[in-house]
Write a protein that holds these residues in place. Structure first.
Motif, PDB file in Angstrom:
ATOM      1  N   ARG A   1     -87.751  46.636 -34.040  1.00  0.00           N
ATOM      2  CA  ARG A   1     -88.820  47.365 -33.372  1.00  0.00           C
ATOM      3  C   ARG A   1     -90.164  46.676 -33.560  1.00  0.00           C
ATOM      4  NH1 ARG A   1     -88.401  53.507 -35.171  1.00  0.00           N
ATOM      5  NH2 ARG A   1     -90.127  53.636 -33.677  1.00  0.00           N
ATOM      6  N   ALA A   2     -90.237  45.739 -34.504  1.00  0.00           N
ATOM      7  CA  ALA A   2     -91.497  45.043 -34.779  1.00  0.00           C
ATOM      8  C   ALA A   2     -91.644  43.740 -34.010  1.00  0.00           C
ATOM      9  CB  ALA A   2     -91.624  44.773 -36.277  1.00  0.00           C
ATOM     10  N   ASP A   3     -90.598  43.317 -33.285  1.00  0.00           N
ATOM     11  CA  ASP A   3     -90.720  42.089 -32.491  1.00  0.00           C
ATOM     12  C   ASP A   3     -91.803  42.261 -31.429  1.00  0.00           C
ATOM     13  OD1 ASP A   3     -88.711  40.841 -33.894  1.00  0.00           O
ATOM     14  OD2 ASP A   3     -87.138  41.303 -32.431  1.00  0.00           O
ATOM     15  N   LEU A   4     -92.671  41.257 -31.303  1.00  0.00           N
ATOM     16  CA  LEU A   4     -93.757  41.340 -30.322  1.00  0.00           C
ATOM     17  C   LEU A   4     -93.300  40.939 -28.923  1.00  0.00           C
ATOM     18  CD1 LEU A   4     -96.813  39.903 -32.304  1.00  0.00           C
ATOM     19  CD2 LEU A   4     -96.348  42.276 -31.691  1.00  0.00           C
ATOM     20  N   GLY A   5     -92.557  39.836 -28.822  1.00  0.00           N
ATOM     21  CA  GLY A   5     -92.099  39.409 -27.503  1.00  0.00           C
ATOM     22  C   GLY A   5     -92.086  37.909 -27.352  1.00  0.00           C
ATOM     23  N   TYR A   6     -91.902  37.479 -26.120  1.00  0.00           N
ATOM     24  CA  TYR A   6     -91.869  36.063 -25.775  1.00  0.00           C
ATOM     25  C   TYR A   6     -93.237  35.673 -25.224  1.00  0.00           C
ATOM     26  CZ  TYR A   6     -86.783  36.862 -25.738  1.00  0.00           C
ATOM     27  OH  TYR A   6     -85.501  37.205 -26.067  1.00  0.00           O
ATOM     28  N   LEU A   7     -93.910  34.722 -25.846  1.00  0.00           N
ATOM     29  CA  LEU A   7     -95.185  34.221 -25.356  1.00  0.00           C
ATOM     30  C   LEU A   7     -94.926  32.956 -24.547  1.00  0.00           C
ATOM     31  CD1 LEU A   7     -98.328  34.371 -25.369  1.00  0.00           C
ATOM     32  CD2 LEU A   7     -98.237  32.831 -27.353  1.00  0.00           C
ATOM     33  N   ILE A   8     -95.286  32.967 -23.270  1.00  0.00           N
ATOM     34  CA  ILE A   8     -95.071  31.786 -22.438  1.00  0.00           C
ATOM     35  C   ILE A   8     -96.068  30.706 -22.824  1.00  0.00           C
ATOM     36  CG2 ILE A   8     -94.977  30.890 -20.088  1.00  0.00           C
ATOM     37  CD1 ILE A   8     -94.365  33.689 -19.103  1.00  0.00           C
ATOM     38  N   LEU A   9     -95.563  29.534 -23.175  1.00  0.00           N
ATOM     39  CA  LEU A   9     -96.407  28.393 -23.526  1.00  0.00           C
ATOM     40  C   LEU A   9     -96.707  27.533 -22.307  1.00  0.00           C
ATOM     41  CD1 LEU A   9     -94.650  27.397 -26.880  1.00  0.00           C
ATOM     42  CD2 LEU A   9     -96.632  28.914 -26.553  1.00  0.00           C
ATOM     43  N   ASP A  10     -95.709  27.315 -21.487  1.00  0.00           N
ATOM     44  CA  ASP A  10     -95.918  26.650 -20.196  1.00  0.00           C
ATOM     45  C   ASP A  10     -94.711  26.925 -19.313  1.00  0.00           C
ATOM     46  OD1 ASP A  10     -93.929  24.558 -20.837  1.00  0.00           O
ATOM     47  OD2 ASP A  10     -95.488  23.708 -22.098  1.00  0.00           O
ATOM     48  N   GLY A  11     -94.886  26.692 -18.020  1.00  0.00           N
ATOM     49  CA  GLY A  11     -93.829  26.981 -17.063  1.00  0.00           C
ATOM     50  C   GLY A  11     -94.208  28.126 -16.154  1.00  0.00           C
ATOM     51  N   LEU A  12     -93.246  28.593 -15.387  1.00  0.00           N
ATOM     52  CA  LEU A  12     -93.501  29.633 -14.385  1.00  0.00           C
ATOM     53  C   LEU A  12     -92.240  30.462 -14.191  1.00  0.00           C
ATOM     54  CD1 LEU A  12     -96.068  30.182 -12.608  1.00  0.00           C
ATOM     55  CD2 LEU A  12     -94.818  29.110 -10.736  1.00  0.00           C
ATOM     56  N   LEU A  13     -92.402  31.799 -14.227  1.00  0.00           N
ATOM     57  CA  LEU A  13     -91.281  32.709 -14.031  1.00  0.00           C
ATOM     58  C   LEU A  13     -91.648  33.760 -12.996  1.00  0.00           C
ATOM     59  CD1 LEU A  13     -91.723  32.424 -17.437  1.00  0.00           C
ATOM     60  CD2 LEU A  13     -89.467  33.447 -17.357  1.00  0.00           C
ATOM     61  N   VAL A  14     -90.604  34.360 -12.429  1.00  0.00           N
ATOM     62  CA  VAL A  14     -90.775  35.500 -11.540  1.00  0.00           C
ATOM     63  C   VAL A  14     -89.962  36.658 -12.100  1.00  0.00           C
ATOM     64  CG1 VAL A  14     -90.202  36.456  -9.275  1.00  0.00           C
ATOM     65  CG2 VAL A  14     -91.265  34.221  -9.428  1.00  0.00           C
ATOM     66  N   ARG A  15     -90.590  37.808 -12.196  1.00  0.00           N
ATOM     67  CA  ARG A  15     -89.880  39.033 -12.578  1.00  0.00           C
ATOM     68  C   ARG A  15     -89.677  39.857 -11.315  1.00  0.00           C
ATOM     69  NH1 ARG A  15     -91.183  44.498 -14.040  1.00  0.00           N
ATOM     70  NH2 ARG A  15     -89.787  45.316 -15.655  1.00  0.00           N
ATOM     71  N   GLU A  16     -88.429  40.100 -10.983  1.00  0.00           N
ATOM     72  CA  GLU A  16     -88.096  40.847  -9.772  1.00  0.00           C
ATOM     73  C   GLU A  16     -87.686  42.268 -10.130  1.00  0.00           C
ATOM     74  OE1 GLU A  16     -84.952  38.460  -8.242  1.00  0.00           O
ATOM     75  OE2 GLU A  16     -86.281  37.064  -7.212  1.00  0.00           O
ATOM     76  N   THR A  17     -88.146  43.218  -9.337  1.00  0.00           N
ATOM     77  CA  THR A  17     -87.753  44.612  -9.480  1.00  0.00           C
ATOM     78  C   THR A  17     -87.119  45.063  -8.174  1.00  0.00           C
ATOM     79  OG1 THR A  17     -89.548  45.068 -11.035  1.00  0.00           O
ATOM     80  CG2 THR A  17     -88.556  46.970  -9.940  1.00  0.00           C
ATOM     81  N   VAL A  18     -85.918  45.602  -8.273  1.00  0.00           N
ATOM     82  CA  VAL A  18     -85.159  45.996  -7.089  1.00  0.00           C
ATOM     83  C   VAL A  18     -84.957  47.508  -7.105  1.00  0.00           C
ATOM     84  CG1 VAL A  18     -83.016  45.692  -5.783  1.00  0.00           C
ATOM     85  CG2 VAL A  18     -83.953  43.781  -7.128  1.00  0.00           C
ATOM     86  N   VAL A  19     -85.387  48.151  -6.026  1.00  0.00           N
ATOM     87  CA  VAL A  19     -85.146  49.584  -5.822  1.00  0.00           C
ATOM     88  C   VAL A  19     -84.470  49.724  -4.468  1.00  0.00           C
ATOM     89  CG1 VAL A  19     -86.163  51.874  -5.573  1.00  0.00           C
ATOM     90  CG2 VAL A  19     -87.139  50.248  -7.209  1.00  0.00           C
ATOM     91  N   GLY A  20     -83.217  50.123  -4.469  1.00  0.00           N
ATOM     92  CA  GLY A  20     -82.475  50.207  -3.216  1.00  0.00           C
ATOM     93  C   GLY A  20     -82.354  48.839  -2.567  1.00  0.00           C
ATOM     94  N   ARG A  21     -82.828  48.733  -1.312  1.00  0.00           N
ATOM     95  CA  ARG A  21     -82.756  47.466  -0.581  1.00  0.00           C
ATOM     96  C   ARG A  21     -84.051  46.659  -0.700  1.00  0.00           C
ATOM     97  NH1 ARG A  21     -83.153  48.185   4.299  1.00  0.00           N
ATOM     98  NH2 ARG A  21     -83.650  50.398   4.359  1.00  0.00           N
ATOM     99  N   HIS A  22     -84.994  47.118  -1.521  1.00  0.00           N
ATOM    100  CA  HIS A  22     -86.312  46.502  -1.556  1.00  0.00           C
ATOM    101  C   HIS A  22     -86.556  45.801  -2.890  1.00  0.00           C
ATOM    102  CE1 HIS A  22     -87.289  48.622   2.154  1.00  0.00           C
ATOM    103  NE2 HIS A  22     -86.726  49.679   1.611  1.00  0.00           N
ATOM    104  N   THR A  23     -87.161  44.612  -2.803  1.00  0.00           N
ATOM    105  CA  THR A  23     -87.441  43.818  -3.992  1.00  0.00           C
ATOM    106  C   THR A  23     -88.908  43.437  -4.023  1.00  0.00           C
ATOM    107  OG1 THR A  23     -85.204  42.876  -3.954  1.00  0.00           O
ATOM    108  CG2 THR A  23     -86.862  41.727  -5.274  1.00  0.00           C
ATOM    109  N   THR A  24     -89.557  43.652  -5.162  1.00  0.00           N
ATOM    110  CA  THR A  24     -90.909  43.157  -5.381  1.00  0.00           C
ATOM    111  C   THR A  24     -90.856  42.119  -6.495  1.00  0.00           C
ATOM    112  OG1 THR A  24     -91.431  44.865  -7.000  1.00  0.00           O
ATOM    113  CG2 THR A  24     -91.922  45.352  -4.684  1.00  0.00           C
ATOM    114  N   ALA A  25     -91.938  41.365  -6.639  1.00  0.00           N
ATOM    115  CA  ALA A  25     -91.934  40.298  -7.634  1.00  0.00           C
ATOM    116  C   ALA A  25     -93.301  40.183  -8.288  1.00  0.00           C
ATOM    117  CB  ALA A  25     -91.544  38.970  -6.985  1.00  0.00           C
ATOM    118  N   GLU A  26     -93.291  39.622  -9.483  1.00  0.00           N
ATOM    119  CA  GLU A  26     -94.501  39.351 -10.246  1.00  0.00           C
ATOM    120  C   GLU A  26     -94.364  37.945 -10.821  1.00  0.00           C
ATOM    121  OE1 GLU A  26     -96.706  40.961 -14.340  1.00  0.00           O
ATOM    122  OE2 GLU A  26     -94.703  41.676 -13.770  1.00  0.00           O
TER     123      GLU A  26
END
Length: 249
Positions: free
Chosen positions: A53-78
């Motif tokens: 529960r104390a883990d902070l997370g992944y810190l991006i040092l370099d590169g590029l990612l997309v986080r996709e969220t899908v609801v039904g037939r629709h997809t958004t991205a960040e």
């Protein structure tokens, strides 16, 4: 996914912006973390973090990612890049009582390195509040930027949405050049469609119109975009004299 140990403040000096020189020297020596390299393609995040529960997370040092969220037939991205903090195991939508069923997926657009900010790192950060505060500030800025993208997606004209999106990306990744602002991100029309809430064929048509009007061009060497002229301020006004509305399809 080879792992090495990295000095996090050397990789991301912005985390130490509020420390004085003596504090920065001490922090740089102690704030080390395992590095993980993620190749281009789908990323399944059942990796080392998230068990404590104390883990902070992944810190991006370099590169590029997309986080996709899908609801039904629709997809958004960040789009996420260097300096962003990720906690992929935090998915409140997965709770059984969630009223909306959503699925999430990650895609790596450019080979990416992340630092694993685990519970040990979090404990050390507790002795250096300015570093913790900067990490928190970044998560808040990310939510603010998502609010901006939400407002952008409400624009009726697709060409205005795309112009606004590209200038938004330029604010973070753009480089000023004699011929305009270079945005060296290789984004497919399908990814752009996810980012602005449209269909890929409509995005292709709207981009072609923006190119014809001299508002943007392509960067053949990087596959990115050239933004011509100054920031539009009001993207809808910038395209208002075009008779073709390009509403989302």
């Amino acid at each position: 996914m080879a792992k090495n140990v990295v000095r996090v403040l050397d990789e991301d000096p912005g985390l130490a912006a509020s420390l004085d020189e003596a504090e920065r020297t001490v922090a740089a020596q102690h704030l080390v973390a395992a590095e993980m390299r993620i190749p281009r393609g789908p990323w399944r995040t059942n990796q080392p973090l998230g068990k404590s529960r104390a883990d902070l997370g992944y810190l991006i040092l370099d590169g590029l990612l997309v986080r996709e969220t899908v609801v039904g037939r629709h997809t958004t991205a960040e789009i996420l890049g260097a300096g962003d903090l990720l906690r992929p195991w935090d998915q409140s939508e997965d709770a059984p009582e969630a009223p909306i069923s959503a699925a999430h997926a990650w895609r790596v657009l450019q080979p990416t390195r992340v630092a694993l900010l685990d519970a040990r790192f979090a404990a050390l950060c507790g002795r250096m509040p300015p570093v913790t505060a900067e990490l928190l500030s970044r998560t808040l800025r990310r939510s603010q930027l998502l609010g901006l993208l939400l407002a952008l997606s409400a624009m009726p004209r697709l060409d205005a949405r795309l112009l606004a999106l590209l200038w938004h990306l330029a604010d973070r990744w753009g480089k000023v050049a004699p011929d305009g602002v270079h945005v060296p991100l290789r984004l497919t029309h399908a990814t752009l469609a996810q980012l602005v809430g449209a269909q890929r064929p409509s995005v292709t048509s709207a981009l072609q119109q923006l190119e014809k009007r001299g508002l943007l061009g392509r960067l053949p060497e990087s596959g990115g975009w050239l933004l011509i002229g100054g920031p539009p301020g009001d993207p809808e006004q910038a395209v208002a004299d075009d008779a073709t509305p390009f509403a989302q399809a």
